[in-house]
Design an enzyme around this catalytic site. Structure first.
Site, PDB file in Angstrom:
ATOM      1  N   ASN A  46       3.588  21.460 -31.394  1.00  0.00           N
ATOM      2  CA  ASN A  46       4.958  21.556 -30.843  1.00  0.00           C
ATOM      3  C   ASN A  46       5.050  21.854 -29.209  1.00  0.00           C
ATOM      4  O   ASN A  46       5.908  21.495 -28.616  1.00  0.00           O
ATOM      5  CB  ASN A  46       5.528  22.862 -31.645  1.00  0.00           C
ATOM      6  CG  ASN A  46       5.511  22.713 -33.062  1.00  0.00           C
ATOM      7  OD1 ASN A  46       5.766  21.439 -33.624  1.00  0.00           O
ATOM      8  ND2 ASN A  46       5.598  23.573 -33.742  1.00  0.00           N
ATOM      9  N   ARG A  67      11.541  14.870 -37.009  1.00  0.00           N
ATOM     10  CA  ARG A  67      10.254  15.441 -36.777  1.00  0.00           C
ATOM     11  C   ARG A  67      10.129  16.798 -36.864  1.00  0.00           C
ATOM     12  O   ARG A  67       9.216  17.669 -37.250  1.00  0.00           O
ATOM     13  CB  ARG A  67       9.476  15.175 -35.464  1.00  0.00           C
ATOM     14  CG  ARG A  67       8.153  15.715 -35.174  1.00  0.00           C
ATOM     15  CD  ARG A  67       7.490  15.071 -33.909  1.00  0.00           C
ATOM     16  NE  ARG A  67       6.247  15.397 -33.816  1.00  0.00           N
ATOM     17  CZ  ARG A  67       5.742  15.988 -32.701  1.00  0.00           C
ATOM     18  NH1 ARG A  67       6.538  16.269 -31.739  1.00  0.00           N
ATOM     19  NH2 ARG A  67       4.382  16.461 -32.824  1.00  0.00           N
ATOM     20  N   HIS A  92       7.561   7.326 -38.410  1.00  0.00           N
ATOM     21  CA  HIS A  92       6.975   7.119 -36.945  1.00  0.00           C
ATOM     22  C   HIS A  92       7.566   5.324 -36.827  1.00  0.00           C
ATOM     23  O   HIS A  92       6.985   4.774 -35.533  1.00  0.00           O
ATOM     24  CB  HIS A  92       5.479   6.756 -36.862  1.00  0.00           C
ATOM     25  CG  HIS A  92       4.893   8.140 -36.791  1.00  0.00           C
ATOM     26  ND1 HIS A  92       3.529   8.360 -36.447  1.00  0.00           N
ATOM     27  CD2 HIS A  92       5.262   9.409 -36.579  1.00  0.00           C
ATOM     28  CE1 HIS A  92       3.275   9.704 -36.685  1.00  0.00           C
ATOM     29  NE2 HIS A  92       4.535  10.340 -36.516  1.00  0.00           N
ATOM     30  N   HIS A  98       7.880  19.311 -39.135  1.00  0.00           N
ATOM     31  CA  HIS A  98       6.993  20.473 -38.491  1.00  0.00           C
ATOM     32  C   HIS A  98       7.435  21.881 -39.300  1.00  0.00           C
ATOM     33  O   HIS A  98       6.636  22.800 -39.125  1.00  0.00           O
ATOM     34  CB  HIS A  98       7.104  20.481 -37.145  1.00  0.00           C
ATOM     35  CG  HIS A  98       6.251  19.293 -36.615  1.00  0.00           C
ATOM     36  ND1 HIS A  98       5.791  19.422 -35.187  1.00  0.00           N
ATOM     37  CD2 HIS A  98       5.899  18.299 -37.092  1.00  0.00           C
ATOM     38  CE1 HIS A  98       4.886  18.384 -34.978  1.00  0.00           C
ATOM     39  NE2 HIS A  98       4.732  17.628 -35.947  1.00  0.00           N
TER      40      HIS A  98
END
Ligand code: HEM
Ligand SMILES: [Ca+2]
Ligand SMILES: [Ca+2]
Length: 297
Positions: free
Chosen positions: A70, A38, A169, A42
């Protein structure tokens, strides 16, 4: 442009060094693999894959760590620090933090059972970060399908890339606050038993149990497989944005395809990760090679 051979003469031990530290971190806590994957997403969605997410706030700028998506959520920074110090020992001043993040994400997927790919390298580190770009660029879990398609499209990622990458996911956890409204107010989109299971550890009232965790993939949250897509077809998507990918819209057929054909998901995920890793890298004399991933030189 980026190349898989970028450090082959300047740091031949790089890939082994990163893998060793990432393996140890995942052995200690399986979820860390998800957290590292992740972090790379990001990073790449905010001014490209330039290590911007790794910078701590300073008095002169607000970094990305405290942006909405975040704050109290992005994790794994200590592992990246550990990888960076291990890499600095074998080849000081040569490898960017942005590249370390790309390798760590790739290794995490592989270690948890997912596809492998040759990671392209040669990114340099940003000298700045942008909290507002992080707030605007990273999609929210409340997004509609059209919003997801357009956020990915703005970065050159197709609708198929969106669906494949959302398959990230298949590992990791989410906090109650990110899926509360979905499991209470959108029960028409979900199988009742699933909504009830998730409600049992995520109270309706906001402010209560906000940080309680649930697995993004209810079947195998520690394995990188295609069960995320089976869940969507079964109407057991944890986030609103997850179930949007299978809710009567244009992406239903892609989700069905990945749920019945795991190898097509693996192949598309790998190519979409390479594509995401290509988003506006700093190369040549742009940016710098940070000594410490948390601060500019
Ligand atoms: C499509 C738009 C996306 C949205 C709206 C979204 C949203 C979220 C949210 C809300 C969480 C839970 C955060 C928390 O509760 O602290 C999460 C976790 C996660 N996301 Fe996404 N995400 C998206 C795409 C992606 C992509 C493209 C990847 C990687 C390829 C990814 C990988 C992950 C992983 C692995 C976790 C679990 C992290 C952990 O356990 O520490 N997500 N995401
Ligand atoms: Ca970035
Ligand atoms: Ca899984």
């Amino acid at each position: 442009s980026l190349s898989t051979e970028f450090y082959s003469s300047s740091c031949p031990k790089l890939l082994d060094t990163v893998k060793c530290t990432v393996e140890a971190a995942i052995k200690k806590e399986t979820r860390m693999g998800a957290s590292l994957l992740r972090l790379f997403f990001h990073d790449c969605f905010v001014n490209g894959c330039d290590g911007s997410i790794l910078l701590d706030d300073t008095s002169s700028f607000k970094g990305e760590k405290n942006a909405g998506p975040n704050k109290n959520s992005a994790r794994g920074f200590e592992v990246i620090d550990a990888v960076k110090s291990a890499v600095e020992k074998v080849c000081p001043g040569v490898v960017s933090c942005a590249d370390i993040l790309a390798i760590a994400a790739r290794d995490s997927v592989k270690i948890l059972g997912g596809p492998e790919w040759d990671v392209k390298l040669g990114r340099r580190d940003a000298r700045t970060a942008s909290q507002s770009a992080a707030n605007n660029g990273i999609p929210a879990p409340t997004s509609t399908l059209n919003q997801l398609i357009s956020k990915f499209g703005a970065l050159g990622l197709s609708t198929k890339d969106l669906v494949a990458l959302s398959g990230g996911h298949t590992i990791g956890q989410a906090r109650c606050t990110t899926f509360r409204s979905h499991i209470y107010n959108e029960t028409n989109e979900l199988v009742t038993s699933f909504a009830q299971t998730r409600q049992s550890n995520c109270p309706r009232a906001s402010g209560v149990g906000d940080n309680n965790l649930a697995p993004l993939d209810l079947q195998t949250p520690a394995s990188f497989d295609n069960h995320y897509f089976n869940n969507l077809v079964d109407r057991k998507g944890l986030l609103h944005s997850d179930q949007q990918l299978f809710n009567g819209g244009s992406t239903d057929s892609i989700v069905r395809g990945y749920s019945s054909n795991p190898s097509s998901f693996f192949a598309d995920f790998a190519s979409a990760m390479i594509k995401m890793g290509d988003i506006s890298p700093l190369t040549g004399s742009k940016g710098e090679i940070r000594k410490n991933c948390r601060s500019v030189n």
